[in-house]
Design an enzyme around this catalytic site. Structure first.
Site, mmCIF file in Angstrom:
data_model
loop_
_atom_site.group_PDB
_atom_site.id
_atom_site.type_symbol
_atom_site.label_atom_id
_atom_site.label_comp_id
_atom_site.label_asym_id
_atom_site.label_seq_id
_atom_site.Cartn_x
_atom_site.Cartn_y
_atom_site.Cartn_z
ATOM 1 N N GLU A 1 0.844 -1.199 0.000
ATOM 2 C CA GLU A 1 0.000 0.000 0.000
ATOM 3 C C GLU A 1 0.877 1.246 0.000
ATOM 4 O O GLU A 1 1.675 1.446 0.929
ATOM 5 C CB GLU A 1 -0.905 0.032 1.225
ATOM 6 C CG GLU A 1 -1.997 -1.017 1.243
ATOM 7 C CD GLU A 1 -2.924 -0.860 2.438
ATOM 8 O OE1 GLU A 1 -4.128 -1.056 2.256
ATOM 9 O OE2 GLU A 1 -2.448 -0.545 3.546
ATOM 10 N N CYS A 2 0.742 2.086 -0.993
ATOM 11 C CA CYS A 2 1.405 3.385 -1.087
ATOM 12 C C CYS A 2 2.924 3.230 -0.989
ATOM 13 O O CYS A 2 3.573 2.914 -1.977
ATOM 14 C CB CYS A 2 0.846 4.351 -0.051
ATOM 15 S SG CYS A 2 1.196 6.078 -0.430
#
Length: 439
Positions: free
Chosen positions: A317-318
């Site tokens: 994530e990210c």
């Protein structure tokens, strides 16, 4: 557990300092405090945990739904919950502080900057209370905490100006030691720049701790159990979670869900730890750009890339997406090799590239969603990803920017990297665990 919400009149009014001072005041008065944060932030909660000694709960209407945030609230521990708001009280169409307070039926204590005002503090508070009626929100503004307020005549002037039915809960005196350094994405993390206890205790002396505890009330119970965990038995899987200064953005509820349903082990890519013997890897967000050279030289990401090529599922994530890419280039132009799992090259910028609540629709089955399902999340990043022409995406963006404006979720092998942070109440992590356990 009773609680109240600290709502600001705007961003930058000093909500985090007020929250930490109130936590300290309540603890000094003998209360066990559960901190919480309205909105999807990871940084403010790290400061909450540094002072309260327990993880801060994330309360976001968009990410969790009304029932989901009630469930998450009830997982807290203590006798008083202090919920720090996001932005100004009414700001945000996805999940404002007011929406969270209304969903939980908690009173609002308004944080007002009193540096250059007395009667105006009362006028501001009264306006915020009356505005709730104007827009049809069931919000109770119970009183104020005056940020950057002196004692004596200044404090008394604020007290005298407030309506009789609006409480003055105290003040946060001006103090240079109550400043938290910031950088891109927000403040520095609590582990890096926790406020000094003596300064917080000095501020706490000017707060009415017991009156704050007395105004707190119990939220309503959730109407139903989470659909994603109604029959969430344990799965036969071990999940390795990256956990260090580069990968520090994860919700406590995510870690709780992993531990409830599977085995969890942690490792540090920055320190060069070997990837643990596991069935899948979760790379949370954080600051890989601040540790890019270390990540390149440590060797862990290179090993992870080999494991992904052999079929190990990796979810990023990210910051995790950035680490899974081919390369990461900082604002200064320094390029570092990353894991090479995803066909993308990431570049940092000096301004944020996306900031919003997000909704994604899965175009096919992937690690966190079945085909056609939608999941909600949040994006906030200073980087952009240039993807290869033959890249495959798992999601179309219904709301938000994603990776290229129309898509998110780069896929390669059995792995998925996305710019979007999701909460366990979305069901995404349950689908991840179930997908991994059947591989």
């Amino acid at each position: 557990m009773k609680g109240f919400v600290l709502g600001g009149v705007s961003s930058g009014v000093g909500k985090t300092v007020a929250t930490l001072s109130i936590v300290q005041a309540l603890e000094d008065a003998g209360h066990e405090v559960q901190p919480a944060k309205a909105g999807p932030d990871f940084i403010d909660p790290s400061h909450h945990e540094a002072i309260a000694g327990r993880p801060s709960r994330t309360l976001d209407r968009w990410l969790e739904g009304a029932d989901g945030l009630r469930r998450n609230y009830r997982r807290g521990e203590g006798d008083v919950c202090v919920v720090e708001g996001v932005m100004g009280l009414y700001d945000g169409d996805g999940s404002s502080t007011a929406m969270v307070a209304e969903a939980l039926d908690l009173p609002v204590v308004l944080v007002v900057d009193a540096k250059a005002g007395m009667e105006s503090v009362a006028a501001t508070a009264l306006g915020f209370r009356e505005y709730a009626e104007t827009i049809g929100r069931d919000i109770e503004v119970a009183g104020v905490v005056a940020q950057r307020a002196h004692g004596g005549r200044h404090e008394q002037g604020i007290r005298d100006a407030l309506p009789d039915d609006m409480e003055f809960f105290g003040r946060i005196p001006p103090n240079d030691d109550l400043g938290i350094p910031d950088r891109h994405l927000g403040l520095e993390m609590g582990a890096e720049a926790a406020l000094p206890r003596d300064a917080l205790r000095e501020a706490a002396e000017s707060l009415a701790a017991e009156r704050l505890a007395d105004v707190a009330r119990e939220p309503p119970a959730p109407e139903s159990p989470s659909p994603s965990v109604a029959s969430a038995e344990s799965v036969d899987a071990t999940i390795a979670v990256a956990s260090d200064a580069a990968f520090c953005f994860r919700y406590p509820a995510t870690i709780e869900r992993f531990r409830e349903r599977a085995e969890l082990v942690t490792f540090s890519p920055v320190a060069g730890d070997a990837v643990p013997d596991a069935d899948a890897v979760y790379l949370p967000g954080g600051y890989p750009e601040l540790h890019a050279a270390e990540l390149e030289s440590a060797g862990t990401l290179s090993e992870l890339g080999d494991l992904a090529a052999d079929g190990m599922p990796v979810l990023g994530e990210c910051g995790g997406l950035m680490a899974m890419s081919q390369s990461l280039t900082t604002v200064d132009g320094e390029r570092s090799e990353m894991a090479g799992i995803l066909p993308a090259d990431v570049t940092m910028h000096d301004r944020y590239q996306a900031l919003d609540h997000v909704e994604l629709e899965a175009t096919g089955g992937t690690l966190t969603a079945h085909a056609g399902e939608t999941i909600r999340g949040h994006e906030f990043h200073y980087s952009s990803a240039a993807v290869d022409g033959d890249a495959s995406f798992a999601f179309e963006t219904v709301r938000g920017d994603g990776i290229d404006g129309d898509h998110d979720g780069l896929t390669e092998y059995e792995s998925l990297g996305t710019y979007v942070h999701v909460h366990p109440e979305s069901g995404a992590f349950d689908r991840f665990l179930e997908r991994v356990s059947t591989n």
